[in-house]
Structures are given as C-alpha cells and as structure tokens.
Design a protein around this motif. Structure first.
Motif: not given
Ligand code: SF4
Length: 316
Positions: A27-28, A139-141, A172-174
């Motif tokens: 993500l970053d 990404a930050a979270f 990507l949040l799964e």
C-alpha cells in the motif's frame, strides 16, 4: 466462514504471519503512482503531490474521539473509537463534514502517533476502531496498525466509508477490516455526478458492496450484542428521493439477500452547498422517511436500524 473465531480481529493473525507487514509495504509503495481509489489520479504522493482527495502520503487526521451515536452494535455502552481522516474521494455538495473532507481541516500525524492514538481509544474503552472516510488513507492506516498491534491493539476495525472503492484496494484490506460500514448513496449516475462529482458511483459502489460482503458476510455479534464481523450498509435518505431508495434497497436484497443489515438514516440536513440548491435546502419530510421505511419493510429486509429525528416538529 464456518469455524471462524469472531472474538479475535482478523488483523492479529495477519500480523503474526507477516501478511500485515507485506500489505503495508504494498500500500505504501502504491502511493508513488496513486490509484488507491476509483479516481486513479496517478500522482506521486510520496513526493508531495496530491490528487483529487488532497492528501499526501502521511496520515492526516482531524479528530480521534469516542462516538456514542453509531449503530447500537458499534457504539455499545462505551462508544466507538472514531478516527476522522481529512480529505475525501468524493465532493458531496451537501457534506456535513466538509471542513474536514473538503477544506483540509486536520493535521499530519506520523504512523507512530496514529498508532498511539488508536491505543488511546482502546484504553478509553472503545469497542472498536472506526475509520471514518479512510479510502484515500488506507496506506497510512495500515502503517499505523502495524505499529499498534505490538502495543496491544486488539479491538475490531470498522471501515466507515462512502462505498466508493476500488476492488483492488479492498482486496488488500481483506482480513484487516472486521466490519464494513459502507454507504449506498445513489442509484442514478446523473445524480451521483452532480451531487458528488462521481458519475461512476453507482456501478463502482455496487461492485464494492458485493466484494465487502464476500470478505466479511452478514453481521455477527457477540454475547453482548457488539459487532465483531460483517457488514452494515448505510443509506441516507435525501429530499425528493435523490438517494434512489427503492432501487438501492432492491439491489441489496437481490444481491445480498434479506439478511443484509441496513441502517436507514434520516439525519440529512442542509450543509455546505446545499443551501439555495433545492431540494437539498431542506430536511427530509416525515412522509419521505416513512416511505423509505415502508420500502425496506416490503422488501423483507430482516435487520435494520432506523433513526428518530430529535426535533419534535418531526420532519422525520
Ligand atoms: S486516493 Fe487520492 S490521490 Fe489516490 S487515486 Fe484517490 S483521489 Fe487520487
């Protein structure tokens, strides 16, 4: 989902297996040519560029606070730990938080500070971490979450969003998100274009809801009635049915079934550009909200939350 342990947030296992660190890295890295949301601006946020959402690479947060007024399975007796992210991927003309979402109110945080903030919410007794408008700051979270887990974070993550999401980002949040709390705002692309500058909202939103549901399924609560995993879909009724209530609720039932949890909201009030912009210049009438409620009932939706207007003159 058979045999799942809903008492344990999914991100703890992802942390232990190294998956969380890998997701944070991906993500970053994606911020170098940002396509996190359907706007797909392609800007290099790590080099200081900003796109439609107006936020760079670092977390930018307007407030961290305990919120007692979310849906009962989220607020429980001690409240939901809200993180109000600055900026947004939509530009709703009637946004009630527009200073935060559109005018940049908030300040930069390091990921370590964000992690400390999450821990503070947990120590205050929050039942969950409730990410408000997180899409452009995932990404930050996730970077902050990586720091928060070793500090002892262990409450569910709620993803409280406009529902304007890319499937690739949701993938990507799964396992990281325990509870999805998306909006279903519009059923008409022209309305979505005018009110939120998002002509593709309807198709994007509907695909996103299906993916969220695939990941977490219907809402499951613990013995105290607190949400542990699943999805609640929010629908804000707008004046003159700009929100396409029947069409949207029908979509939910046809696609996700009558067990879908729906929060039917009547809290609309004019804000930002809504003044002088009929019919947005007024609240929803009692009749309009009743009609929406009847539709929900007629469609056989089994689990719903409704709102009562605080005003005695009861516009809804
Ligand atoms: S998250 Fe922001 S910069 Fe990235 S694609 Fe969306 S609006 Fe553009």
């Amino acid at each position: 989902m058979l045999g799942e342990d809903i008492r344990r947030p999914g991100y703890l296992e992802l942390f232990e297996t190294g998956v969380l660190a890998e997701r944070a890295r991906i993500l970053d890295e994606s911020l170098r040519c940002c396509t996190l949301c359907p706007r797909r601006c392609g800007v290099d946020r790590k080099a200081g560029q900003t796109g439609f959402c107006g936020v760079g690479a670092e977390p930018r947060v307007a407030a961290l606070s305990i919120h007692p007024w979310e849906e009962p399975p989220l607020s429980g007796s001690r409240g939901s730990g809200t993180v109000f992210f600055s900026g947004c991927t939509l530009k709703c003309r009637f946004c009630q938080n527009y200073p935060i979402s559109q005018l940049g109110v908030g300040r930069g945080f390091s990921v370590e500070e964000l992690a400390a903030g999450l821990m503070k919410l947990q120590k205050k007794g929050a039942h969950n971490i409730n990410l408000v408008t997180p899409t452009h700051q995932v990404a930050a979270f996730v970077g902050g979450l990586l720091h928060a887990v070793p500090l002892g974070l262990n409450i569910p993550i709620v993803y409280n969003s406009s529902g304007y999401e890319r499937l690739e980002t949701l993938a990507l949040l799964e396992g990281i998100v325990d509870i999805y709390l998306p909006d279903i705002k519009y059923a008409d692309p022209q309305v979505a274009a005018y009110l939120s500058a998002a002509p593709d909202y309807v198709s994007v939103n509907r695909a996103a809801l299906v993916e969220m549901w695939r990941q977490v399924g219907h809402l499951r609560t613990d013995a105290d009635g607190l949400a542990r995993r699943g999805m609640i879909v929010r629908h804000l009724v707008l004046p003159e049915d700009l929100s396409g209530t029947a069409d949207n609720l029908d979509f939910l039932v046809r696609t996700l079934g009558t067990e879908v949890w729906v929060s039917l909201m009547c809290q609309y009030f004019p804000a930002h550009e809504a003044f002088g912009n009929p019919p947005l210049h007024r609240r929803v009438t009692e009749e309009e909200y009743d009609r929406a409620f009847r539709t929900m009932t007629e469609l056989g939706i089994l689990h719903g939350f409704t709102q009562e207007h605080p005003d005695e003159d009861a516009l809804c």
